[in-house]
Motif scaffolding. Sequence first.
Motif, mmCIF file in Angstrom:
data_model
loop_
_atom_site.group_PDB
_atom_site.id
_atom_site.type_symbol
_atom_site.label_atom_id
_atom_site.label_comp_id
_atom_site.label_asym_id
_atom_site.label_seq_id
_atom_site.Cartn_x
_atom_site.Cartn_y
_atom_site.Cartn_z
ATOM 1 N N ARG A 35 0.833 -1.201 0.000
ATOM 2 C CA ARG A 35 0.000 0.000 0.000
ATOM 3 C C ARG A 35 0.871 1.256 0.000
ATOM 4 N N ILE A 36 0.228 2.349 -0.361
ATOM 5 C CA ILE A 36 0.865 3.669 -0.392
ATOM 6 C C ILE A 36 0.192 4.540 0.658
ATOM 7 N N ASP A 37 0.985 5.203 1.467
ATOM 8 C CA ASP A 37 0.454 6.080 2.507
ATOM 9 C C ASP A 37 0.783 7.521 2.147
ATOM 10 N N ALA A 38 -0.217 8.252 1.628
ATOM 11 C CA ALA A 38 -0.028 9.669 1.303
ATOM 12 C C ALA A 38 -0.955 10.532 2.141
ATOM 13 N N SER A 39 -1.319 10.046 3.323
ATOM 14 C CA SER A 39 -2.188 10.816 4.200
ATOM 15 C C SER A 39 -1.459 12.045 4.714
ATOM 16 N N SER A 40 -2.243 13.010 5.227
ATOM 17 C CA SER A 40 -1.623 14.208 5.776
ATOM 18 C C SER A 40 -0.731 13.855 6.953
ATOM 19 N N ASP A 41 -1.028 12.741 7.628
ATOM 20 C CA ASP A 41 -0.200 12.297 8.742
ATOM 21 C C ASP A 41 1.206 11.936 8.284
ATOM 22 N N SER A 42 1.344 11.469 7.034
ATOM 23 C CA SER A 42 2.661 11.097 6.523
ATOM 24 C C SER A 42 3.471 12.305 6.075
ATOM 25 N N LEU A 43 2.875 13.493 6.115
ATOM 26 C CA LEU A 43 3.558 14.709 5.677
ATOM 27 C C LEU A 43 4.030 15.555 6.848
ATOM 28 N N VAL A 44 3.999 15.000 8.050
ATOM 29 C CA VAL A 44 4.423 15.758 9.222
ATOM 30 C C VAL A 44 5.459 14.946 9.984
ATOM 31 N N VAL A 45 6.192 15.636 10.862
ATOM 32 C CA VAL A 45 7.168 14.977 11.719
ATOM 33 C C VAL A 45 6.439 14.456 12.951
ATOM 34 N N GLU A 46 6.490 13.159 13.174
ATOM 35 C CA GLU A 46 5.686 12.538 14.214
ATOM 36 C C GLU A 46 5.992 13.086 15.604
ATOM 37 N N THR A 47 7.256 13.450 15.843
ATOM 38 C CA THR A 47 7.637 13.935 17.169
ATOM 39 C C THR A 47 7.615 15.451 17.266
ATOM 40 N N ASP A 48 7.053 16.110 16.278
ATOM 41 C CA ASP A 48 6.965 17.569 16.294
ATOM 42 C C ASP A 48 5.998 18.003 17.400
ATOM 43 N N PRO A 49 6.436 18.823 18.377
ATOM 44 C CA PRO A 49 5.510 19.295 19.424
ATOM 45 C C PRO A 49 4.304 20.034 18.849
ATOM 46 N N LEU A 206 -2.133 1.039 14.805
ATOM 47 C CA LEU A 206 -2.353 2.139 13.866
ATOM 48 C C LEU A 206 -2.046 1.700 12.446
ATOM 49 N N ASP A 207 -0.936 0.993 12.249
ATOM 50 C CA ASP A 207 -0.567 0.529 10.909
ATOM 51 C C ASP A 207 -1.626 -0.407 10.342
ATOM 52 N N ALA A 208 -2.208 -1.223 11.213
ATOM 53 C CA ALA A 208 -3.238 -2.158 10.752
ATOM 54 C C ALA A 208 -4.511 -1.427 10.349
ATOM 55 N N TYR A 209 -4.805 -0.321 11.012
ATOM 56 C CA TYR A 209 -6.048 0.404 10.731
ATOM 57 C C TYR A 209 -5.890 1.394 9.576
ATOM 58 N N LYS A 210 -4.668 1.807 9.271
ATOM 59 C CA LYS A 210 -4.446 2.838 8.261
ATOM 60 C C LYS A 210 -5.049 2.503 6.893
ATOM 61 N N PRO A 211 -4.909 1.273 6.396
ATOM 62 C CA PRO A 211 -5.533 0.983 5.095
ATOM 63 C C PRO A 211 -7.029 1.220 5.090
ATOM 64 N N GLN A 212 -7.705 0.854 6.181
ATOM 65 C CA GLN A 212 -9.146 1.069 6.275
ATOM 66 C C GLN A 212 -9.469 2.558 6.286
ATOM 67 N N ALA A 213 -8.698 3.333 7.046
ATOM 68 C CA ALA A 213 -8.919 4.779 7.106
ATOM 69 C C ALA A 213 -8.638 5.424 5.756
ATOM 70 N N ALA A 214 -7.573 4.967 5.088
ATOM 71 C CA ALA A 214 -7.233 5.535 3.780
ATOM 72 C C ALA A 214 -8.313 5.222 2.751
ATOM 73 N N ALA A 215 -8.832 3.981 2.789
ATOM 74 C CA ALA A 215 -9.895 3.618 1.847
ATOM 75 C C ALA A 215 -11.149 4.444 2.098
ATOM 76 N N ARG A 216 -11.459 4.676 3.352
ATOM 77 C CA ARG A 216 -12.636 5.489 3.703
ATOM 78 C C ARG A 216 -12.465 6.918 3.187
ATOM 79 N N GLN A 217 -11.286 7.488 3.422
ATOM 80 C CA GLN A 217 -11.029 8.861 2.974
ATOM 81 C C GLN A 217 -11.057 8.959 1.458
ATOM 82 N N ALA A 218 -10.461 7.987 0.778
ATOM 83 C CA ALA A 218 -10.435 8.001 -0.687
ATOM 84 C C ALA A 218 -11.849 7.890 -1.251
#
Length: 846
Positions: A35-49, A206-218
Amino acid sequence: MAHSISRFLATHPRGLALLLLGAVLLAALGAQQFRIDASSDSLVVETDPALATWRAMSARYGSGEFLVVTYEPDTPLFEAPALTTLGALVDALRAVDGVEAVQSLLDVPLLQSPPVPLDALSEGVRTLRDPTTDRTLAQKELLESPLFRNLLLSPDGQTTALQVTLTPDDTYESLLGERQRWLLEAESRNLTPKEEEARSAAVAALDAYKPQAAARQAALVAAVRDIVAQYRRSATVHLAGVPMIADDMLRFVRSDLERFSLGVLGLLVATLAYFFRSLRWVVLPLANAALTTGLMVGLLGAAGWPITVISSNFASLLIIISISLAIHLIVRFRELEVAEPRQSLPERLEATLRSKFWPCFFTAVTTMVAFGSLVTSGIVPVVDFGWMMTVGVALALAVTFIFFPLAVSVLPAGGTGATPRTPAFVELLGRTTARHPLALVLTSGLLALGAAGGISRLDVENSFLDYFAEDTEIFLGMSYVDQKLGGTTPLDVLIDFPSLAPDPDDPFSDPAADPFGDPFGDPFGDPVGDPFAEPSGTSAEEPSLRASPSSRGFDRYWVTPARVAIVEEAEAFLNAQPETGKVLSLGTLHALAKDFNDGRPLDGAELTLVLGAIPEAFKDTLLTPYVDTEASQVRLAVRMLESDRGLRRDAFLKRIQEDLPEALGIAPERVTLSGMTVLMNNMLQSLFDSQRNTLLAVCLGILLTFALLFRSPSLGLLALLPNVLAAALVLGLMGWIGLPLDLMTITIAAIVIGIGVDDTIHYIHRYREELARDGDGRGALLRSHRSIGHAIFFTSVTVMAGFSILGLSNFNPTVYFGLLTALSMALALLANLTLLPALLLLAKER
């Protein structure tokens, strides 16, 4: 070891075939999970305050994700047919599963169409849907409204915007928050074994749920697209918004993977056919690349390892590396066909593999070191890309050496093609280098100085619009919203007001100093002692755990003229910035309320009266998105003008953070910037800052590898210089022409050095063999150009052709990545055939 491995590979084709067949079957199973993850979550730094701040702010004010639909009918907007069609569009969008609400000019409160007395507000407010509403007055009111002009209605009164708020995915947000909590915990201290298990479980969930969330958003974005398309027959309709940016990135990445696979196939077939003039040598490298890439896709799928925008070019890189390895084996095999025509096929295969084993092994190792250095960036998508390519290069080496003897044994020999012959261009470079080595080194030094000047000008300042071609739907939609409806990308400015004790240096922190304040209010802003105050609810220490904004307690006595004044001053400051479009805040509501007070500012009692008269149905539009009395905080919602070519996001945010508190006369820590604008900027700046560490790690890692390989630190340094020069020239060119680094081009330097050193190793390996024959440096140089030189030329041109096909993408970062990488490989080719031999020659003479 090389002899034993080569003999085994050359004499066991059936066993190799079974091994590859089993690997292909396993990869086919794993590829189904790729799968490809191009969600807005993948465009940010995870540890960014700032990410935690943004999530808390979204929970507090309900400022979740939304799409913007623009509607410009062919007939006047405020005539009945256009409004009827607009109503149908709104109703269709509201019916989409996943749409929480649709805000349009049909449903906003109208106070002057005709005018409504203040004491009648609580009884109900007209909207454009009411038959008693005067449409002419409504158009005038909306055009003049500080809240809705240039937001829901364009200045010419002919275009309107619909804000389509998406239903939050509570499961996704919960899993995301849990992972974020463990990431921050792991950064701050060492986790216990049980905590480490909990952290791993949170990441896995989270990784397991991401495909479902991505499909819903798409599916949601696709449904909105379909509805919008139906209304283009009678109106100009565009679609924009951050969710659409993520969706289009995903679509373009998928399209590029398909386009590269098909487009590069034709281009590489033509290139290989031109070089080798034999079907056998065209099919073999392409089949090898396809097999390697397919196995890697299966491995990524089986491991649950998604690719992101940053790592989306892994397939192109892997194809190029696989083909490059295969070409070196092909060229050597054909050389032996000419030099040793009496050898049997197994003998020739064994000799080919043995002679190229160590050069290919060390080229793979150095390339792995280059990609492995990306893990030092500390940014998860870049780290993942580094590991992904490190594993991919190791796989490419193994597959090539297993597949090559098998394919040569199976594929019909046909004709051998033309006798290997050195291109005239390579011969010319060899003669020029042999005659003028010092001049070439001095010229390279001058070019390096020019590159250094360009590198000093590099930045990562770019807007979302820069990522898309001008004829794409997302570009047209965002540009349209920017130009007519007040901007696209959200920025939130949060201002905190002390609620427990006044700040002696800040007159606005003490409501008692306000002559128009609430006579019943606590002097420090706490309404607990006011018998007429509304319940204020619980503390806002954990906003993410609270219910929706509309359900929280609101204390209307908290809103004083002094606090409104500071918000209005902040709003005026933000409106004055050229980078901003529409700005909404509590001050906007005050501007509306002035209409009930003959245009005069409201005192404390009047503010309390107006706030209490707002109907519950409109509080979510007018009030709760901009103030939280429980947290003693206000929010200013800003839309950024992404189409502003002068936008320098980082400089703008720093200017706001520094100048706004000073303009308001408050402490800097009371002003917080949040939103996707901040998160994206932090991501780009983190990438830029990590560039230095990454390049340093690449150079040190490869230098160490060269020193071990050649058993000479000085020779290792000479081998590194040509590839560093090629990378520096490209980065310098980007700096001089003002092309900023982006999500993909940020990795170009490491990639160019990593791939370019392959040719360096092959050339030095051959040069040392030739030099051992007679000790003649110039003769060894010319003979090396005539032998390994044409293999380097073939591989480099093939690499350049493969990357250039990415220039056809609709996603501009992919275009720049492909063209700049092709240019880099051209420069690396020149450097390895001029500067490298010149340095070797001068070192030999000295």
